[in-house]
Design a protein around this motif. Structure first.
Motif, PDB file in Angstrom:
ATOM      1  N   LYS A 291       0.839  -1.209   0.000  1.00 12.20           N
ATOM      2  CA  LYS A 291       0.000   0.000   0.000  1.00 12.20           C
ATOM      3  C   LYS A 291       0.867   1.251   0.000  1.00 12.20           C
ATOM      4  N   LEU A 292       2.197   1.097   0.195  1.00 16.80           N
ATOM      5  CA  LEU A 292       3.113   2.212   0.197  1.00 16.80           C
ATOM      6  C   LEU A 292       3.683   2.441  -1.195  1.00 16.80           C
ATOM      7  N   THR A 293       3.923   3.683  -1.509  1.00 22.84           N
ATOM      8  CA  THR A 293       4.600   4.004  -2.760  1.00 22.84           C
ATOM      9  C   THR A 293       5.421   5.259  -2.536  1.00 22.84           C
ATOM     10  N   ASP A 294       6.574   5.333  -3.164  1.00 25.55           N
ATOM     11  CA  ASP A 294       7.389   6.538  -3.049  1.00 25.55           C
ATOM     12  C   ASP A 294       7.328   7.363  -4.334  1.00 25.55           C
ATOM     13  N   GLU A 295       6.376   7.032  -5.195  1.00 25.21           N
ATOM     14  CA  GLU A 295       6.190   7.769  -6.444  1.00 25.21           C
ATOM     15  C   GLU A 295       4.962   8.665  -6.314  1.00 25.21           C
TER      16      GLU A 295
END
Length: 78
Positions: free
Chosen positions: A73-77
């Motif tokens: 569920k995490l994204t760095d974009e």
């Protein structure tokens, strides 16, 4: 019809409580990890949840035991 051949092999003896617990754990971990979470069959506990980041690319012996996946569920974009 079973979605996974691993569940089909376990048949009616599959421990649904352990499966739901492992799936809940995978969903909970997915909110705090950048990696896919996997639910695997386990001879001792029935089912376990593992993080792809713990193992890098999962070895074939582990991939053969996967019954469900939960995407991160995490994204760095942004």
């Amino acid at each position: 019809m079973y979605a996974s051949s691993n569940i089909a092999r376990a048949g009616y003896q599959a421990d649904q409580v352990a499966f739901v617990a492992a799936l809940d754990r995978a969903h909970a971990r997915s909110f705090h990890s950048y990696f896919t979470q996997y639910v695997l069959t386990d001879d001792e506990t029935g089912y376990i949840a593992v993080d792809e980041g713990d193992y890098g690319a999962l070895p074939k012996t582990m991939l053969d035991r996967v019954v469900d996946t939960v995407p991160t569920k995490l994204t760095d974009e942004f």
